[in-house]
Scaffold this active site. Structure first.
Site, PDB file in Angstrom:
ATOM      1  N   TYR B  36      11.373 -20.594  40.357  1.00 28.73           N
ATOM      2  CA  TYR B  36      13.215 -20.598  40.859  1.00 28.73           C
ATOM      3  C   TYR B  36      13.810 -22.163  39.211  1.00 28.73           C
ATOM      4  O   TYR B  36      12.574 -22.251  38.540  1.00 28.73           O
ATOM      5  CB  TYR B  36      12.690 -21.789  41.703  1.00 28.73           C
ATOM      6  CG  TYR B  36      12.299 -21.301  43.045  1.00 28.73           C
ATOM      7  CD1 TYR B  36      13.737 -20.988  43.960  1.00 28.73           C
ATOM      8  CD2 TYR B  36      11.484 -21.382  43.171  1.00 28.73           C
ATOM      9  CE1 TYR B  36      13.762 -20.135  44.895  1.00 28.73           C
ATOM     10  CE2 TYR B  36      11.392 -20.534  44.324  1.00 28.73           C
ATOM     11  CZ  TYR B  36      12.267 -19.109  45.202  1.00 28.73           C
ATOM     12  OH  TYR B  36      11.872 -19.178  46.345  1.00 28.73           O
ATOM     13  N   TYR B  76      21.832 -23.383  55.101  1.00 31.65           N
ATOM     14  CA  TYR B  76      20.706 -22.283  54.421  1.00 31.65           C
ATOM     15  C   TYR B  76      19.339 -22.832  53.568  1.00 31.65           C
ATOM     16  O   TYR B  76      19.253 -23.787  52.709  1.00 31.65           O
ATOM     17  CB  TYR B  76      21.478 -21.542  53.331  1.00 31.65           C
ATOM     18  CG  TYR B  76      20.497 -20.675  52.686  1.00 31.65           C
ATOM     19  CD1 TYR B  76      20.214 -19.393  53.105  1.00 31.65           C
ATOM     20  CD2 TYR B  76      19.923 -20.795  51.225  1.00 31.65           C
ATOM     21  CE1 TYR B  76      19.434 -18.775  52.533  1.00 31.65           C
ATOM     22  CE2 TYR B  76      19.530 -20.103  50.502  1.00 31.65           C
ATOM     23  CZ  TYR B  76      19.324 -19.425  51.879  1.00 31.65           C
ATOM     24  OH  TYR B  76      17.968 -17.976  50.913  1.00 31.65           O
ATOM     25  N   MET B  78      16.180 -22.595  51.816  1.00 28.45           N
ATOM     26  CA  MET B  78      15.869 -21.992  50.506  1.00 28.45           C
ATOM     27  C   MET B  78      14.080 -21.655  50.269  1.00 28.45           C
ATOM     28  O   MET B  78      14.069 -20.863  50.565  1.00 28.45           O
ATOM     29  CB  MET B  78      16.226 -22.785  49.478  1.00 28.45           C
ATOM     30  CG  MET B  78      17.912 -22.631  49.543  1.00 28.45           C
ATOM     31  SD  MET B  78      18.346 -23.436  47.470  1.00 28.45           S
ATOM     32  CE  MET B  78      17.829 -25.745  48.000  1.00 28.45           C
ATOM     33  N   HIS B 117      16.915 -16.148  54.263  1.00 26.40           N
ATOM     34  CA  HIS B 117      15.960 -14.488  53.979  1.00 26.40           C
ATOM     35  C   HIS B 117      15.027 -14.271  54.101  1.00 26.40           C
ATOM     36  O   HIS B 117      14.058 -15.701  53.441  1.00 26.40           O
ATOM     37  CB  HIS B 117      16.660 -14.388  52.622  1.00 26.40           C
ATOM     38  CG  HIS B 117      18.016 -14.224  52.227  1.00 26.40           C
ATOM     39  ND1 HIS B 117      19.059 -15.019  52.425  1.00 26.40           N
ATOM     40  CD2 HIS B 117      18.822 -12.965  52.663  1.00 26.40           C
ATOM     41  CE1 HIS B 117      20.129 -14.644  51.861  1.00 26.40           C
ATOM     42  NE2 HIS B 117      20.217 -13.364  52.032  1.00 26.40           N
ATOM     43  N   ASN B 122       7.684  -8.635  54.964  1.00 24.99           N
ATOM     44  CA  ASN B 122       7.115 -10.472  55.664  1.00 24.99           C
ATOM     45  C   ASN B 122       7.339 -10.420  57.046  1.00 24.99           C
ATOM     46  O   ASN B 122       7.421 -11.784  56.838  1.00 24.99           O
ATOM     47  CB  ASN B 122       7.309 -11.427  55.357  1.00 24.99           C
ATOM     48  CG  ASN B 122       6.621 -12.382  54.607  1.00 24.99           C
ATOM     49  OD1 ASN B 122       5.682 -12.521  55.783  1.00 24.99           O
ATOM     50  ND2 ASN B 122       6.872 -13.223  53.584  1.00 24.99           N
ATOM     51  N   GLU B 123       6.325  -9.510  57.198  1.00 23.81           N
ATOM     52  CA  GLU B 123       6.550  -9.659  59.453  1.00 23.81           C
ATOM     53  C   GLU B 123       6.228 -11.349  59.829  1.00 23.81           C
ATOM     54  O   GLU B 123       6.758 -11.171  61.048  1.00 23.81           O
ATOM     55  CB  GLU B 123       5.484  -8.856  59.736  1.00 23.81           C
ATOM     56  CG  GLU B 123       6.206  -6.748  59.735  1.00 23.81           C
ATOM     57  CD  GLU B 123       6.944  -6.507  60.488  1.00 23.81           C
ATOM     58  OE1 GLU B 123       7.871  -7.826  61.643  1.00 23.81           O
ATOM     59  OE2 GLU B 123       8.067  -5.386  60.150  1.00 23.81           O
ATOM     60  N   ALA B 125       6.633 -13.743  58.346  1.00 27.37           N
ATOM     61  CA  ALA B 125       7.387 -15.605  58.492  1.00 27.37           C
ATOM     62  C   ALA B 125       8.276 -14.599  59.111  1.00 27.37           C
ATOM     63  O   ALA B 125       8.820 -15.472  59.806  1.00 27.37           O
ATOM     64  CB  ALA B 125       7.925 -15.027  57.208  1.00 27.37           C
ATOM     65  N   PHE B 128       7.154 -15.548  62.488  1.00 28.12           N
ATOM     66  CA  PHE B 128       7.148 -17.073  62.806  1.00 28.12           C
ATOM     67  C   PHE B 128       8.284 -17.623  63.210  1.00 28.12           C
ATOM     68  O   PHE B 128       8.912 -18.524  63.341  1.00 28.12           O
ATOM     69  CB  PHE B 128       7.073 -18.253  61.294  1.00 28.12           C
ATOM     70  CG  PHE B 128       6.833 -19.069  61.181  1.00 28.12           C
ATOM     71  CD1 PHE B 128       5.826 -19.905  61.940  1.00 28.12           C
ATOM     72  CD2 PHE B 128       8.221 -19.977  60.740  1.00 28.12           C
ATOM     73  CE1 PHE B 128       6.112 -21.060  61.873  1.00 28.12           C
ATOM     74  CE2 PHE B 128       8.201 -20.832  60.655  1.00 28.12           C
ATOM     75  CZ  PHE B 128       7.182 -21.907  60.927  1.00 28.12           C
ATOM     76  N   TYR B 129       9.047 -17.222  62.579  1.00 35.58           N
ATOM     77  CA  TYR B 129      10.804 -17.614  62.961  1.00 35.58           C
ATOM     78  C   TYR B 129      11.624 -17.528  63.971  1.00 35.58           C
ATOM     79  O   TYR B 129      12.328 -18.375  64.751  1.00 35.58           O
ATOM     80  CB  TYR B 129      11.606 -17.499  61.315  1.00 35.58           C
ATOM     81  CG  TYR B 129      11.836 -18.620  60.295  1.00 35.58           C
ATOM     82  CD1 TYR B 129      11.917 -19.933  60.015  1.00 35.58           C
ATOM     83  CD2 TYR B 129      11.408 -17.641  59.727  1.00 35.58           C
ATOM     84  CE1 TYR B 129      11.654 -20.164  58.880  1.00 35.58           C
ATOM     85  CE2 TYR B 129      10.556 -18.200  57.778  1.00 35.58           C
ATOM     86  CZ  TYR B 129      11.191 -19.228  57.387  1.00 35.58           C
ATOM     87  OH  TYR B 129      11.310 -20.220  56.323  1.00 35.58           O
ATOM     88  N   TYR B 143      18.705  -7.980  47.885  1.00 35.28           N
ATOM     89  CA  TYR B 143      18.941  -9.346  48.044  1.00 35.28           C
ATOM     90  C   TYR B 143      17.699  -9.577  46.524  1.00 35.28           C
ATOM     91  O   TYR B 143      18.219 -10.510  45.702  1.00 35.28           O
ATOM     92  CB  TYR B 143      18.653  -9.929  48.929  1.00 35.28           C
ATOM     93  CG  TYR B 143      18.538 -11.841  49.246  1.00 35.28           C
ATOM     94  CD1 TYR B 143      19.799 -12.276  48.790  1.00 35.28           C
ATOM     95  CD2 TYR B 143      16.869 -12.116  48.731  1.00 35.28           C
ATOM     96  CE1 TYR B 143      19.418 -13.401  48.812  1.00 35.28           C
ATOM     97  CE2 TYR B 143      16.827 -13.690  49.114  1.00 35.28           C
ATOM     98  CZ  TYR B 143      17.908 -13.855  49.180  1.00 35.28           C
ATOM     99  OH  TYR B 143      18.368 -15.747  49.459  1.00 35.28           O
TER     100      TYR B 143
END
Lengths: 884, 164
Positions: B36, B76, B78, B117, B122-123, B125, B128-129, B143
């Site tokens: 980053y 958002y 990050m 995003h 990344n299944e 993740a 999880f969400y 992206y």
């Protein structure tokens, strides 16, 4: 107020009284006017001149005021006012001995002046003139017998002068005067505790106990902790000194219950546990199988009784041996690692003195670690695993197994890269392995994780100093110093941060800036002088407020304060520098700023200069100037002499001093008795005394050193030097090898002195053997010690052996069976360089190869590059994705 | 070690400051495959995002972080991550729930939704969400610039209290 030279008329005497009361009320400008009026009529009136001078000093016109006071005194030497004024001025300059003399003069002319007697008593305490303090206190009590404080003061004076019998009599007499003392009164309670203390010190233990019991029962003594402590201690003493007494059993029972009551108040105090054990006849310093079992049983009882206390468990760990130790250590360590107690290693470190315990601890913790490796896929307790690795890293580092420690730390960082302790430990490992630059980098990594941790910040500063990066250290320490301070260093000096002063002094010494190093060591001295000053106000206050026992503790602390390791270190280090400056007169000149540097690199140096320029930087000066303007002339500036501006902030003039040895001797003398207990101070004392040809003093220093550590390698070297000088000086008459030059020196030593010197030498070295044999015998019995090898090489060199032999002796330190440490290697290298050995470079490279992790044996160019690199940010390759 | 599993666990959170942002940097280097920029580290220190940018501590050890920014009335997300050895012990769940709660009760602005995003590989993740009420609402092609696969799912969770 009679004065011979100028007697005032009735009316003017009134004016003089006005002048005195103006001063008392601090109406300074008015007082000055009155004084001027009197002086107009009587220009030679000494007392008025002194009073006016005193007022001028208060008004900040110090020099003028003091001049006037001196003139005034000359006019009237029999006035107590003049002497009193002079005493006040001397006191303001902290010249206590002189001030005391002036007060004594003042008392000659006005012997019952209470204020002067009181001031005298304070100065007598400050200067530890306890015998005369008793006189002053008696005098004060006679003048004002109705104040409790004056009775207390007299008793304290007797106690300090060691006359406990009289102290007791005064205390008793005062209590007999009180019809009834105040109940529940903290000050009176302290007073009575002091009485108990005096009785105890007199050895009147039964009286002390009875007195304490009665006074606490009647609620005159209200301090519960003190009551328990006193009672427990007195009972234990009673029991120990009267084992045959029929009351012994009762005392023992009571003592036990008092110690237990104290434990209820503070279950972490290991002294209390030891007292309980001692009361049951168990001496932890001298255990056999049986008493060890009893001690452990008792301690485990306590561990159950105080489930949260660490002290009984830790004590048990020091007591237990073998399997019992393993049985206790295992759960102790398990629990601490599960809880994640970062200080576990420091808790256990003291057990490492016993190699068996060290081994057992290693096995226990390695077992715990292995249990994680069985099933690494589902680490049930990741934090415990982490703390286990952390412990093992500290463990191996402590044992000097640097590589192993680093391997474990790398595993830990891979597991949890965010724990600052891991980087701090890595820094410590690298430091120990001889890589100060890597240590700086690692410590900085820790600091970046938690910028608000003052401890890490301080460590970061210290590690930079260790790597010779003084400016960079200052910069980082500045993150936590007062923002308005002239420089971070100035603030730390003002805050009396001794650890900083010593580290920065050592750093300057290592990089050869001896002038700045000296300044820092003398700054340490100033701090300790301030400590001495700080007690002044308490001599009156403590007695007025009846805060006696803490006051005695403070006096004791003050009397011993110069034995503090930091102070000893500062004195010894400064002495070493003075010796170098004396031995090489060109050294001082080489430290002078050259014309070029003053001009060209001034800017580059300005930061470093600023650090040294504490106290007289421009910003503060302008502030002072501003203060002067703002304050109007009538403001009271007090009597304390202002701190003189440091005319030599970088010490460049100081290093040119032609009395280096005298200055060293003066600094060493401030160590007083404690100088005899430090081997380094003794050796420094010897080195200075020999150079000053003060051979008796040198002999005494050797005797003291011998008492501290008879086998110290550097002592051996000094004995050789002493013996060698002796052969050419005071033994010369025996050998009759006269040469004119030597004989004149030799003759200057009186025969009784010669015999003392001779006696000293034969007490240190058998008379019949030569110094060469003495040295080879010493080397033989310490053949694996690198320090002994160095000292013997130095001795050989001193005795005129060929350089090649000295060098090859030093190279034996590199052999595998000799436990050469990085520090030893550096010391030997530095000696080789010092004697301009052609093999120094060879030795450096050999060390560089031997200590694989080290960087201190790299060439100076390589080290400069490492120093430069260690704080450079690793360039991060960042993705400039706008959306991220 | 099962017998020791009773060891107490304490979860705590801390707001970001210039003093502890170094810990966020360190976490990000091991948690995420992207680096980053300085902008990111400046943004997460802004006062208005304080409740949504947090360090996560497990028994006082920093083990993860969550960092969001405002985009109008959207929040958002990050970055969010927990160090591998500390996963599967509800730390992430408690963290995201804490953020959802803060977002729901937030005023000025009222927050309409949280979105983020997830790289399409990344299944875990994504699952999880979804367990925390997020729904896939689209795919953002290309992206990622430096890692593959370059596409990302867009996941969002609408918040109850947002006025219609």
């Amino acid at each position: 107020m009679a004065s011979q030279q100028a007697t005032l008329a009735q009316k003017d005497r009134k004016a003089f009284q006005d002048l005195l009361s103006c001063y008392e009320l601090k109406q300074l400008t008015k007082g000055r006017k009155v004084a001027d009026q009197i002086l107009k009529k009587y220009p030679d009136h000494g007392e008025t001149m002194c009073m006016k001078g005193l007022i001028l000093v208060h008004l900040g016109q110090r020099d003028e005021g003091i001049k006037l006071i001196r003139e005034g005194m000359r006019k009237d030497l029999t006035s107590h006012i003049c002497w009193h004024v002079w005493a006040l001025v001397q006191k303001g300059e902290h010249k206590y001995e002189e001030a005391l003399k002036s007060y004594m003069q003042a008392l000659r002319f006005d012997k019952d002046n209470f204020n002067i007697v009181r001031e005298t008593s304070v100065l007598q305490t400050q200067t530890r003139a306890y015998e005369s303090l008793v006189e002053s206190r008696l005098h004060m009590l006679r003048l004002r017998p109705s104040f409790r404080a004056h009775w207390v003061g007299l008793a304290v004076a007797y106690q300090l002068s060691g006359n406990l019998v009289e102290a007791k009599r005064v205390l008793e007499h005062f209590q007999s005067l009180l019809r009834e003392g105040p109940v529940n009164d903290a000050e009176y309670s302290e007073f009575l505790l002091f009485h108990v203390h005096v009785l105890e010190d007199l050895g009147h233990l039964q009286d002390a106990l009875a007195f304490l019991d009665k006074k606490s029962k009647d609620r005159y003594i209200v301090d519960r902790t003190a009551t328990h402590t006193f009672r427990a201690r007195i009972l234990s003493k009673l029991k120990n000194t009267n084992k045959e007494s029929p009351q012994a059993a009762e005392w023992s029972t009571r003592a036990e219950s008092e110690w237990r009551a104290l434990l209820d108040l503070n279950p972490e105090c290991s002294d209390y546990y030891q007292a309980v054990l001692a009361n049951q006849g168990i001496d932890l310093g001298d255990l056999d199988e049986d008493s060890c079992t009893k001690a452990l049983a008792l301690l485990s009882e306590f561990a159950v009784h105080f489930p949260k206390a660490y002290a009984p468990r830790q004590l048990a760990l020091t007591v237990a041996q073998g399997d019992r130790f393993r049985g206790l250590a295992k759960p102790y360590i398990e629990v601490a690692l599960s809880k994640g107690i970062p200080s576990l290693f420091s808790n256990l470190k003291k057990l490492y003195a016993n190699p068996l315990k060290c081994q057992v601890i290693e096995e226990i913790v390695e077992d715990i670690r292995a249990s994680f490796l069985v099933d690494p896929a589902s680490p049930s307790e990741p934090a415990k695993y982490l703390w286990t690795l952390y412990f093992l890293a500290q463990h191996y580092s402590f044992l000097g197994r640097h590589r192993r420690a680093l391997e474990i730390l790398n595993l830990a960082v891979e597991h949890t890269p965010t724990l600052p302790e891991l980087y701090m430990t890595k820094a410590k490992v690298l430091k120990r392995a001889g890589d100060p630059y890597g240590a700086v980098r690692s410590m900085d990594e820790a600091r970046k994780l938690d910028g608000q941790d003052r401890f890490i910040n301080t460590k970061s500063g210290k590690y930079r100093l260790r790597a010779g990066m003084v400016d960079e250290a200052e910069e980082i320490l500045g993150l936590f110093t007062r923002k308005g301070a002239a420089t971070p260093g100035a603030d730390l000096t003002e805050m009396q941060a001794l650890h900083y002063l010593v580290e920065v002094g050592d750093a300057y010494r290592r990089i050869g800036k001896l002038n700045l190093a000296l300044k820092k060591y003398y700054a340490v001295q100033k701090v300790f002088e301030a400590f001495r000053e700080d007690q002044y106000d308490f001599h009156q206050y403590s007695i007025r407020k009846t805060i006696l026992l803490p006051y005695f503790d403070m006096l004791k602390w003050e009397d011993e304060v110069q034995s503090h390791p930091v102070y000893v270190h500062a004195v010894v280090s400064a002495t070493r520098i003075w010796i170098r400056l004396h031995d090489d007169p060109s050294l001082g000149k080489s430290l002078q700023p050259s014309a070029e540097t003053t001009d060209a690199s001034r800017k580059a140096l300005s930061k470093a200069k600023k650090a040294a320029h504490k106290g007289n930087d421009p910003s503060q000066e302008s502030q002072d100037a501003a203060n002067k303007k703002v304050s109007n002339q009538s403001e009271d500036k007090g009597l304390d002499a202002p701190i003189p501006k440091d005319e030599d902030p970088d010490g460049v003039k100081m290093v040119l001093a032609d009395d280096a040895l005298e200055r060293a001797a003066k600094f060493l003398a401030t160590l007083k008795e404690s100088g005899k207990r430090s081997i380094d101070a003794c050796l420094a004392n010897f080195d200075v005394a020999m150079r000053r040809k003060k051979y008796l003093q040198a002999a005494r220093a050797l005797t003291h050193a011998h008492a501290v550590d008879a086998q110290h390698p550097q002592l051996h070297l000094r004995v050789v030097q002493f013996g060698n000088t002796g052969e050419s000086l005071w033994l010369i008459s025996v050998t009759t090898k006269l040469s004119v030059a030597v004989s004149s020196v030799s003759d200057s030593i009186a025969n009784p002195v010669k015999s003392v010197l001779h006696e000293t030498l034969i007490s240190l070295k058998p008379e019949e053997i030569s110094l060469d044999v003495f040295t080879s015998q010493y080397l033989q019995s310490h053949s694996t010690s690198p320090s002994a090898i160095l000292a013997c090489a130095q001795a050989c060199k001193f005795l005129g052996n060929p350089t090649e032999d000295v060098e090859s002796l030093l190279f034996t330190a590199l052999k595998d069976d000799i436990g050469l440490s990085v520090e030893d290697g550096l010391r030997i290298l530095s000696y080789l360089q010092c004697v301009k050995s052609t093999r120094a470079e060879e030795f450096r490279i050999a060390c560089d190869n031997k200590f694989e992790l080290s960087t201190v044996f790299k060439s100076s160019e390589e080290q400069a590059a490492l120093r430069h690199q260690c704080l450079l940010e690793e360039k991060e390759d960042c993705d400039d994705v706008e959306t991220l | 070690m099962a017998s020791h599993a009773t060891a107490q666990t304490r979860l705590s959170f801390a707001s970001l400051t210039p003093q502890n942002v170094g810990t966020v940097r360190k976490l990000n280097t091991v948690l995420f495959p992207v680096r980053y920029g300085e902008r990111y580290y400046q943004d997460i220190l802004q006062a208005e995002v304080e409740p949504f940018c947090q360090l996560v501590y497990y028994n006082d050890i920093p083990v993860g972080n969550i960092c969001c920014r405002f985009e109008g009335r959207d929040l958002y997300l990050m970055t969010m991550g927990i160090l591998a050895p500390y996963r599967s012990r509800q730390i992430g769940s408690q963290t995201i729930e804490r953020i959802i709660e803060s977002a729901s009760s937030h005023t000025k602005p009222k927050i309409g939704r949280i979105y983020l995003h997830v790289q399409v590989s990344n299944e875990d993740a994504k699952r999880f969400y979804e367990q925390h009420g997020f729904k896939e609402v689209g795919i953002h092609e290309n992206y990622y610039k430096k890692i593959t696969p370059r596409d990302a799912w867009i996941l969002e969770r609408r918040l109850q209290n947002a006025d219609k």
